[in-house]
Design a protein around this motif. Structure first.
Motif, PDB file in Angstrom:
ATOM      1  N   LEU A   1      20.383  68.196  20.693  1.00  9.72           N
ATOM      2  CA  LEU A   1      21.561  67.041  20.305  1.00  9.72           C
ATOM      3  C   LEU A   1      22.558  67.002  18.986  1.00  9.72           C
ATOM      4  O   LEU A   1      23.336  66.349  18.264  1.00  9.72           O
ATOM      5  N   ALA A   2      21.177  67.549  17.925  1.00 13.12           N
ATOM      6  CA  ALA A   2      22.029  66.779  16.110  1.00 13.12           C
ATOM      7  C   ALA A   2      22.262  67.836  16.064  1.00 13.12           C
ATOM      8  O   ALA A   2      23.297  67.847  15.518  1.00 13.12           O
ATOM      9  N   THR A   3      22.695  69.168  16.344  1.00 17.67           N
ATOM     10  CA  THR A   3      23.972  69.961  16.752  1.00 17.67           C
ATOM     11  C   THR A   3      24.937  69.629  17.195  1.00 17.67           C
ATOM     12  O   THR A   3      26.419  70.126  16.673  1.00 17.67           O
ATOM     13  N   VAL A   4      25.070  69.406  18.942  1.00 10.75           N
ATOM     14  CA  VAL A   4      26.092  68.646  18.810  1.00 10.75           C
ATOM     15  C   VAL A   4      26.582  66.837  17.646  1.00 10.75           C
ATOM     16  O   VAL A   4      28.283  67.587  17.609  1.00 10.75           O
ATOM     17  N   GLN A   5      25.783  66.440  17.330  1.00 11.02           N
ATOM     18  CA  GLN A   5      26.558  65.586  16.599  1.00 11.02           C
ATOM     19  C   GLN A   5      26.802  65.855  15.671  1.00 11.02           C
ATOM     20  O   GLN A   5      28.260  65.045  15.185  1.00 11.02           O
ATOM     21  N   THR A   6      26.897  66.924  14.834  1.00  7.08           N
ATOM     22  CA  THR A   6      26.536  67.576  13.798  1.00  7.08           C
ATOM     23  C   THR A   6      28.319  68.530  13.200  1.00  7.08           C
ATOM     24  O   THR A   6      28.379  68.350  12.159  1.00  7.08           O
ATOM     25  N   SER A   7      28.430  69.170  14.369  1.00  4.08           N
ATOM     26  CA  SER A   7      29.005  70.401  14.836  1.00  4.08           C
ATOM     27  C   SER A   7      30.348  69.970  15.394  1.00  4.08           C
ATOM     28  O   SER A   7      31.309  70.080  14.739  1.00  4.08           O
ATOM     29  N   LEU A   8      29.609  69.892  16.877  1.00  3.75           N
ATOM     30  CA  LEU A   8      30.852  69.790  17.825  1.00  3.75           C
ATOM     31  C   LEU A   8      31.636  68.684  17.454  1.00  3.75           C
ATOM     32  O   LEU A   8      32.524  68.557  18.200  1.00  3.75           O
ATOM     33  N   TRP A   9      31.220  67.612  17.305  1.00  2.00           N
ATOM     34  CA  TRP A   9      31.554  66.190  17.491  1.00  2.00           C
ATOM     35  C   TRP A   9      32.956  66.231  16.751  1.00  2.00           C
ATOM     36  O   TRP A   9      33.736  65.750  17.430  1.00  2.00           O
ATOM     37  N   PHE A  10      32.639  66.730  15.923  1.00  2.25           N
ATOM     38  CA  PHE A  10      33.418  66.472  14.468  1.00  2.25           C
ATOM     39  C   PHE A  10      34.825  67.587  14.771  1.00  2.25           C
ATOM     40  O   PHE A  10      35.924  67.595  14.293  1.00  2.25           O
ATOM     41  N   GLN A  11      34.164  68.286  15.787  1.00  2.78           N
ATOM     42  CA  GLN A  11      35.176  69.752  15.614  1.00  2.78           C
ATOM     43  C   GLN A  11      36.648  69.547  16.998  1.00  2.78           C
ATOM     44  O   GLN A  11      37.636  69.543  17.230  1.00  2.78           O
ATOM     45  N   ILE A  12      35.825  67.639  17.693  1.00  7.46           N
ATOM     46  CA  ILE A  12      36.738  67.681  19.049  1.00  7.46           C
ATOM     47  C   ILE A  12      36.933  66.397  18.733  1.00  7.46           C
ATOM     48  O   ILE A  12      38.832  66.835  18.785  1.00  7.46           O
ATOM     49  N   LEU A  13      36.335  65.497  18.001  1.00  9.07           N
ATOM     50  CA  LEU A  13      36.775  64.209  17.361  1.00  9.07           C
ATOM     51  C   LEU A  13      37.350  63.536  15.981  1.00  9.07           C
ATOM     52  O   LEU A  13      37.416  62.446  15.698  1.00  9.07           O
ATOM     53  N   GLY A  14      37.238  64.695  14.841  1.00 12.52           N
ATOM     54  CA  GLY A  14      37.291  64.612  13.733  1.00 12.52           C
ATOM     55  C   GLY A  14      36.093  63.095  13.008  1.00 12.52           C
ATOM     56  O   GLY A  14      34.869  63.545  13.414  1.00 12.52           O
ATOM     57  N   TRP A  15      36.235  62.890  12.543  1.00 13.04           N
ATOM     58  CA  TRP A  15      35.809  62.033  11.226  1.00 13.04           C
ATOM     59  C   TRP A  15      35.400  60.893  11.889  1.00 13.04           C
ATOM     60  O   TRP A  15      34.586  59.738  12.021  1.00 13.04           O
ATOM     61  N   PHE A  16      35.671  60.394  13.426  1.00 10.97           N
ATOM     62  CA  PHE A  16      35.353  59.514  14.475  1.00 10.97           C
ATOM     63  C   PHE A  16      33.649  59.242  14.480  1.00 10.97           C
ATOM     64  O   PHE A  16      33.743  60.410  14.532  1.00 10.97           O
ATOM     65  N   PRO A  17      32.768  57.558  14.172  1.00  7.33           N
ATOM     66  CA  PRO A  17      31.933  58.042  14.009  1.00  7.33           C
ATOM     67  C   PRO A  17      31.071  58.819  15.502  1.00  7.33           C
ATOM     68  O   PRO A  17      31.163  58.233  16.542  1.00  7.33           O
ATOM     69  N   ALA A  18      30.041  59.269  14.748  1.00  7.88           N
ATOM     70  CA  ALA A  18      29.534  60.108  16.649  1.00  7.88           C
ATOM     71  C   ALA A  18      28.654  59.353  16.687  1.00  7.88           C
ATOM     72  O   ALA A  18      27.507  59.120  15.632  1.00  7.88           O
ATOM     73  N   PRO A  19      28.226  59.428  18.575  1.00  4.11           N
ATOM     74  CA  PRO A  19      26.851  58.491  18.246  1.00  4.11           C
ATOM     75  C   PRO A  19      25.904  59.458  17.934  1.00  4.11           C
ATOM     76  O   PRO A  19      25.780  60.785  17.836  1.00  4.11           O
ATOM     77  N   ALA A  20      24.736  58.659  17.436  1.00  2.22           N
ATOM     78  CA  ALA A  20      23.286  59.593  16.973  1.00  2.22           C
ATOM     79  C   ALA A  20      22.417  60.026  18.613  1.00  2.22           C
ATOM     80  O   ALA A  20      21.446  59.638  18.444  1.00  2.22           O
ATOM     81  N   PHE A  21      23.049  61.081  18.528  1.00  3.22           N
ATOM     82  CA  PHE A  21      22.117  61.817  19.699  1.00  3.22           C
ATOM     83  C   PHE A  21      21.258  61.818  19.657  1.00  3.22           C
ATOM     84  O   PHE A  21      20.554  62.150  20.674  1.00  3.22           O
ATOM     85  N   TRP A  22      20.651  62.687  18.833  1.00  2.38           N
ATOM     86  CA  TRP A  22      19.244  63.160  18.347  1.00  2.38           C
ATOM     87  C   TRP A  22      18.511  61.597  18.714  1.00  2.38           C
ATOM     88  O   TRP A  22      16.650  61.406  18.497  1.00  2.38           O
ATOM     89  N   ILE A  23      18.970  60.196  18.668  1.00  2.00           N
ATOM     90  CA  ILE A  23      17.955  58.755  17.915  1.00  2.00           C
ATOM     91  C   ILE A  23      17.184  58.717  19.488  1.00  2.00           C
ATOM     92  O   ILE A  23      16.190  58.114  18.922  1.00  2.00           O
ATOM     93  N   PRO A  24      17.596  59.098  20.365  1.00  2.34           N
ATOM     94  CA  PRO A  24      16.727  58.641  21.743  1.00  2.34           C
ATOM     95  C   PRO A  24      15.224  59.711  21.804  1.00  2.34           C
ATOM     96  O   PRO A  24      14.551  59.098  22.690  1.00  2.34           O
ATOM     97  N   VAL A  25      15.535  60.541  21.426  1.00  2.00           N
ATOM     98  CA  VAL A  25      14.288  61.377  21.419  1.00  2.00           C
ATOM     99  C   VAL A  25      13.218  61.008  20.280  1.00  2.00           C
ATOM    100  O   VAL A  25      12.456  60.696  21.027  1.00  2.00           O
TER     101      VAL A  25
END
Length: 179
Positions: free
Chosen positions: A21-45
């Motif tokens: 989840l943290a990898t999706v937030q820190t790497s993949l999100w920016f590859q797809i949506l650029g600098w739009f703020p990503a959800p904190a995918f790891w916070i639910p853990v």
């Protein structure tokens, strides 16, 4: 011996999920949506561990969570652990005051935790950080706090499945079935 293996399996499942989840937030999100703020995918853990684990397991789990997240941030490890511990304690205090079973509570706590994370980071960097956070991006904080609860319901079910898979009993207040 089987009980220890199940506990270890539970820890590994949550650790690998946090890493993914943290990898999706820190790497993949920016590859797809650029600098739009990503959800904190790891916070639910972090929220799940804070809500459904004993205090000793909470501290150990938050330390492990900090160790997993530390390579993905420039934040000092001590500040990261301090913020995780403060957030986990705040979630436990809120749970003692009011709680209801189900994913809607988990969603709400994930949103609150996403916003509180940034506030704790800002305050912690002013008090204990080597480089204080001087220009907070409040609009990004709010967007992230609004997006994070959207990821919580499927993750809540996944985490409950992890606990069932590893024979991890739910606390009495969490085991109430939904209508």
């Amino acid at each position: 011996m089987r009980e220890r293996a199940l506990v270890l399996a539970n820890v590994i499942l949550f650790g690998m999920t946090t890493l993914l989840l943290a990898t999706v937030q820190t790497s993949l999100w920016f590859q797809i949506l650029g600098w739009f703020p990503a959800p904190a995918f790891w916070i639910p853990v972090l929220v799940y561990i804070s809500l459904y684990r004993a205090p000793v397991e909470l501290v150990v789990g938050l330390f492990a969570l900090s160790a997993i997240l530390s390579p993905m941030t420039v934040m000092p490890g001590s500040l990261l652990f301090m913020i995780c511990l403060l957030l986990g304690g705040a979630i436990r205090l809120i749970k003692q005051r009011f709680y209801w079973a189900g994913s809607s509570y988990f969603m709400m706590m994930s949103g609150i935790a996403a916003l509180a994370w940034h506030v704790f980071h800002w305050l912690g960097s002013m008090v204990a950080g080597p480089e204080p956070l001087t220009s907070p991006e409040v609009s990004d904080w709010l967007i992230q706090a609004l997006l994070t609860p959207l990821t919580a319901p499927p993750l809540h079910e996944l985490f409950r499945w992890f606990d069932r898979l590893t024979d991890r009993g739910q606390p009495a207040e969490a085991s109430v079935d939904r209508l």
